[in-house]
Design an enzyme around this catalytic site. Structure first.
Site, PDB file in Angstrom:
ATOM      1  N   LYS A  30       0.723  -1.075  -0.020  1.00 50.45           N
ATOM      2  CA  LYS A  30       0.063   0.031   0.137  1.00 50.45           C
ATOM      3  C   LYS A  30       0.891   1.271  -0.026  1.00 50.45           C
ATOM      4  O   LYS A  30       0.624   1.988  -0.859  1.00 50.45           O
ATOM      5  CB  LYS A  30      -0.951  -0.017   1.102  1.00 50.45           C
ATOM      6  CG  LYS A  30      -1.837   1.321   1.357  1.00 50.45           C
ATOM      7  CD  LYS A  30      -2.179   1.236   2.830  1.00 50.45           C
ATOM      8  CE  LYS A  30      -1.401   1.703   3.621  1.00 50.45           C
ATOM      9  NZ  LYS A  30      -1.617   2.340   5.090  1.00 50.45           N
ATOM     10  N   ARG A  35       2.246   5.942  -2.911  1.00 55.09           N
ATOM     11  CA  ARG A  35       3.334   6.941  -3.065  1.00 55.09           C
ATOM     12  C   ARG A  35       3.773   6.829  -4.785  1.00 55.09           C
ATOM     13  O   ARG A  35       3.908   8.129  -5.288  1.00 55.09           O
ATOM     14  CB  ARG A  35       4.431   6.609  -2.369  1.00 55.09           C
ATOM     15  CG  ARG A  35       4.493   6.985  -1.015  1.00 55.09           C
ATOM     16  CD  ARG A  35       5.545   6.327  -0.175  1.00 55.09           C
ATOM     17  NE  ARG A  35       5.857   6.854   1.192  1.00 55.09           N
ATOM     18  CZ  ARG A  35       5.000   6.466   2.141  1.00 55.09           C
ATOM     19  NH1 ARG A  35       4.273   5.681   2.063  1.00 55.09           N
ATOM     20  NH2 ARG A  35       5.205   7.121   3.273  1.00 55.09           N
ATOM     21  N   GLN A 171       3.896  10.494   7.989  1.00 56.49           N
ATOM     22  CA  GLN A 171       3.240  10.984   6.634  1.00 56.49           C
ATOM     23  C   GLN A 171       3.120  12.402   6.411  1.00 56.49           C
ATOM     24  O   GLN A 171       2.926  12.884   5.339  1.00 56.49           O
ATOM     25  CB  GLN A 171       1.580  10.248   6.496  1.00 56.49           C
ATOM     26  CG  GLN A 171       1.693   8.586   6.509  1.00 56.49           C
ATOM     27  CD  GLN A 171       0.380   8.025   6.329  1.00 56.49           C
ATOM     28  OE1 GLN A 171      -0.553   9.035   6.593  1.00 56.49           O
ATOM     29  NE2 GLN A 171       0.242   6.793   6.267  1.00 56.49           N
ATOM     30  N   GLU A 313       3.370   0.078  12.691  1.00 57.26           N
ATOM     31  CA  GLU A 313       2.215  -0.595  12.057  1.00 57.26           C
ATOM     32  C   GLU A 313       2.268  -2.200  12.442  1.00 57.26           C
ATOM     33  O   GLU A 313       1.204  -2.990  12.259  1.00 57.26           O
ATOM     34  CB  GLU A 313       2.360  -0.135  10.607  1.00 57.26           C
ATOM     35  CG  GLU A 313       3.362  -1.039  10.048  1.00 57.26           C
ATOM     36  CD  GLU A 313       3.810  -0.443   8.571  1.00 57.26           C
ATOM     37  OE1 GLU A 313       3.698  -0.831   7.663  1.00 57.26           O
ATOM     38  OE2 GLU A 313       4.139   0.918   8.563  1.00 57.26           O
ATOM     39  N   HIS A 340      -3.586   6.220  15.058  1.00 55.06           N
ATOM     40  CA  HIS A 340      -3.997   5.557  13.896  1.00 55.06           C
ATOM     41  C   HIS A 340      -5.296   5.153  13.329  1.00 55.06           C
ATOM     42  O   HIS A 340      -6.207   6.013  14.019  1.00 55.06           O
ATOM     43  CB  HIS A 340      -3.180   4.037  13.750  1.00 55.06           C
ATOM     44  CG  HIS A 340      -1.653   4.445  13.262  1.00 55.06           C
ATOM     45  ND1 HIS A 340      -0.759   3.291  13.343  1.00 55.06           N
ATOM     46  CD2 HIS A 340      -0.760   5.486  13.451  1.00 55.06           C
ATOM     47  CE1 HIS A 340       0.260   3.596  13.027  1.00 55.06           C
ATOM     48  NE2 HIS A 340       0.301   4.994  13.207  1.00 55.06           N
ATOM     49  N   ARG A 344      -4.773   2.308  19.051  1.00 49.55           N
ATOM     50  CA  ARG A 344      -4.463   0.869  18.976  1.00 49.55           C
ATOM     51  C   ARG A 344      -3.947   0.190  20.073  1.00 49.55           C
ATOM     52  O   ARG A 344      -4.272  -0.738  20.320  1.00 49.55           O
ATOM     53  CB  ARG A 344      -3.448   0.578  17.863  1.00 49.55           C
ATOM     54  CG  ARG A 344      -3.958   0.674  16.435  1.00 49.55           C
ATOM     55  CD  ARG A 344      -2.981   0.449  15.134  1.00 49.55           C
ATOM     56  NE  ARG A 344      -3.653   0.188  13.957  1.00 49.55           N
ATOM     57  CZ  ARG A 344      -3.028   0.346  12.813  1.00 49.55           C
ATOM     58  NH1 ARG A 344      -1.624   0.455  12.823  1.00 49.55           N
ATOM     59  NH2 ARG A 344      -3.669   0.136  11.725  1.00 49.55           N
TER      60      ARG A 344
END
Length: 423
Positions: A30, A35, A171, A313, A340, A344
Site C-alpha cells: 500500500k 506513493r 506521513q 504498524e 492510527h 491501537r
C-alpha cells in the site's frame, strides 16, 4: 448477522489444528502503491505502475487523483497514469486512508480550483492539521484544520521553508516531500518535536523521489530539502506488502509450521522487513529461499522486549504473538499509534485482555505476562491491523470470533477467504 459481503459478523476465526506448510503470494505494498500513484500524477509524462495493490486504500487514491483531473487507467493488472492539468472543483473521499488524507492536500494546492476532502467517521479523528498548517505557510489557502476541509488551489504553490511537528505521523513529512518538487521554490521541511515515528516510510519517500530524478537533501537530521524541478515519469513494479505479511508469518509461529512469502525483496525500504528479526527473536527459524522468505515456527513463542517506534504498524500482529508467548514481553516507543485508525494501544489492551491475556497498557506501549487465553469476540474498530491480530489469536485459541473482519479490505481484498483457505 451476515454482512453485505456475505461474511458472518462476528466472523469465526479458523483454528490451526496442525502445523501449516504453505506458500503465499501477497498483494502489492500500500505504501509503495499510493506513493507511486502520487508521483506518477505529478510527473512529466505517463507512467506505468505494475502489480499495484488493489484495495480500498489504493482505489480511494485513484479516485482522488481522478477527481482532480488526472487520468488513471486501471483496466489491466498494470495501471497507467497520465498527468494532466490538475483542477477543481473536486471532492476527495479519504475513506479510512491516511495516505489519501495527507498526501493529496499538497497535490490539491497545485490544482486550479477548490478541492474538498472528507472521509469515514473514524477518519475525522485522525490528525492532519500539521499538513494543512504547513500548506498555509507555503502559500496555499486552506479552510479547516481537520476533516472535512477544503484546499483552494490556484494552480501553483510558492513553497519554501516550513517547520512542523511530525511526532504524530511520518506521513506529515512525506506529504510535503512528494509534491515539493512541483512547488515554485521547492520545499525545505524541518521537524521540531519528539522523534518522528516510522522513519523507514520517510526513507521510502526519499528513495522514490530520487528514482524519479528529484534532488532531495536529507543529510541533516530532522530536515529534508526538495529542490524545485520536474518529476520524471517512471514505470515501477510494486513489491509485495511486507506489513501485510505479518499475520501469515505469525501463522508459522502459532502453528509450529512453515510459511513462505514469495518474492520477498532482499533489499527494501518497507518497515515490514523488520518482521525477519522480530520473528527470529520470538523463536522462529527465518531465512531466504529461491522463492522468497521462509519462516518456520519452533512450537513455542518467546516473549520479547522491543522498541517498535519505527515500525509501529507491526504492533497489532506482534502484540497478538506476545499474548500467546511463554515468557513476558514489553513493546514500547509506540505512543503514536494511538492516532492510527483507532487508538491501537487501548484497543489491543481491551480486546486481548478480553480473551484472557495478561496485558498492561502504558502511555507508549504494552506489557504482557504469560496467560491462558480463551474464546470470545475480538473487536476491530474499523482497523485492518486489529483484524490481523484477532485472526492470529484465533488460529491458536478455540472459539475466537472477529468483528467486522471485512475491514481488512483496506489493504487486502478478500483477506478472510484467503486466510481460511490456508487453514
Amino acid at each position: 448477522m451476515t454482512t453485505s459481503t456475505g461474511l458472518a459478523d462476528p466472523w469465526p476465526a479458523p483454528r490451526a489444528r496442525m502445523p501449516v506448510d504453505v506458500d503465499v503470494s501477497l498483494p502489492g505494498s500500500k505504501s509503495l502503491t499510493n506513493r507511486a500513484l502520487v508521483l506518477a500524477a505529478l510527473a512529466d509524462g505517463p507512467s506505468v505502475v505494475r502489480r499495484p495493490l488493489v484495495s480500498r486504500d489504493s482505489t480511494l487514491m485513484v479516485g482522488g487523483l481522478r477527481a482532480m483531473g488526472c487520468e488513471v487507467d486501471t483496466g489491466r493488472d498494470d495501471w497507467t497514469v497520465t498527468p494532466t492539468s490538475l483542477r477543481g472543483p473536486a471532492t476527495v473521499d479519504c475513506g479510512l486512508a491516511g495516505t489519501v488524507m495527507r498526501f493529496l492536500p499538497p497535490v490539491a494546492g497545485l490544482a486550479a480550483g477548490r478541492v474538498d476532502f472528507d472521509g469515514d467517521a473514524h477518519m475525522r479523528r485522525r490528525p492532519v492539521g500539521e499538513v494543512l498548517s504547513a500548506l498555509r505557510t507555503l502559500g496555499v489557502s486552506v479552510e479547516g484544520d481537520a476533516l472535512p476541509f477544503g484546499v483552494l488551489g490556484d494552480g501553483a504553490v510558492p513553497g519554501g521553508a516550513v517547520t512542523i511537528d511530525a511526532s504524530a505521523s511520518s506521513q506529515f513529512v512525506s506529504a510535503l516531500l512528494l509534491a515539493g518538487a512541483r512547488f515554485d521554490s521547492g520545499v525545505d521541511v524541518r521537524h521540531a518535536g519528539p522523534p518522528v515515528p516510522s522513519l523507514p516510510h520517510v526513507a521510502m519517500t526519499v528513495a522514490l523521489l530520487r528514482e524519479h530524478g528529484v534532488d532531495v537533501d536529507d543529510r541533516e537530521a530532522d530536515r529534508w530539502r526538495v529542490s524545485p524541478g520536474p518529476i520524471a515519469a517512471q514505470d515501477r513494479t510494486i513489491e509485495p506488502d511486507l506489513s501485510n505479511a505479518a499475520p501469515f508469518l505469525a501463522l508459522a509461529a502459532v502453528s509450529g509450521g512453515t510459511v513462505t512469502v514469495r518474492d520477498w525483496p532482499r533489499a527494501t525500504t518497507q518497515a515490514g522487513d523488520a518482521l525477519r528479526a522480530i520473528l527470529a527473536e520470538m523463536g522462529c527459524e527465518v531465512g531466504f529461499t529461491e522463492e522468497g522468505l521462509r519462516v518456520t515456527g519452533s512450537g513455542a513463542i518467546h516473549g520479547v522486549d522491543l522498541d517498535l517506534h519505527d515500525v509501529g504498524e507491526l504492533t497489532p500482529a506482534v502484540a497478538a504473538l506476545c499474548a500467546l508467548a511463554d515468557s513476558p514481553s514489553h513493546l514500547r516507543g509506540i505512543g503514536h499509534i494511538r492516532g492510527h485508525e483507532t487508538d491501537r494501544l487501548a484497543a489491543l489492551a481491551r480486546e486481548l485482555g478480553g480473551l484472557g491475556a495478561d496485558v498492561t497498557e502504558h502511555p507508549d506501549g504494552l506489557s504482557f505476562r504469560p496467560a491462558r487465553l480463551h474464546g470470545g469476540t475480538f473487536g476491530t474498530y474499523a482497523d485492518h491491523r486489529m483484524a490481523h491480530a484477532g485472526v492470529i489469536v484465533g488460529a491458536a485459541v478455540d472459539d475466537v470470533a472477529v468483528a467486522d473482519v471485512g475491514t481488512t479490505s483496506k489493504t487486502f481484498t478478500d483477506f478472510p477467504g484467503f486466510w481460511a483457505a490456508l487453514l
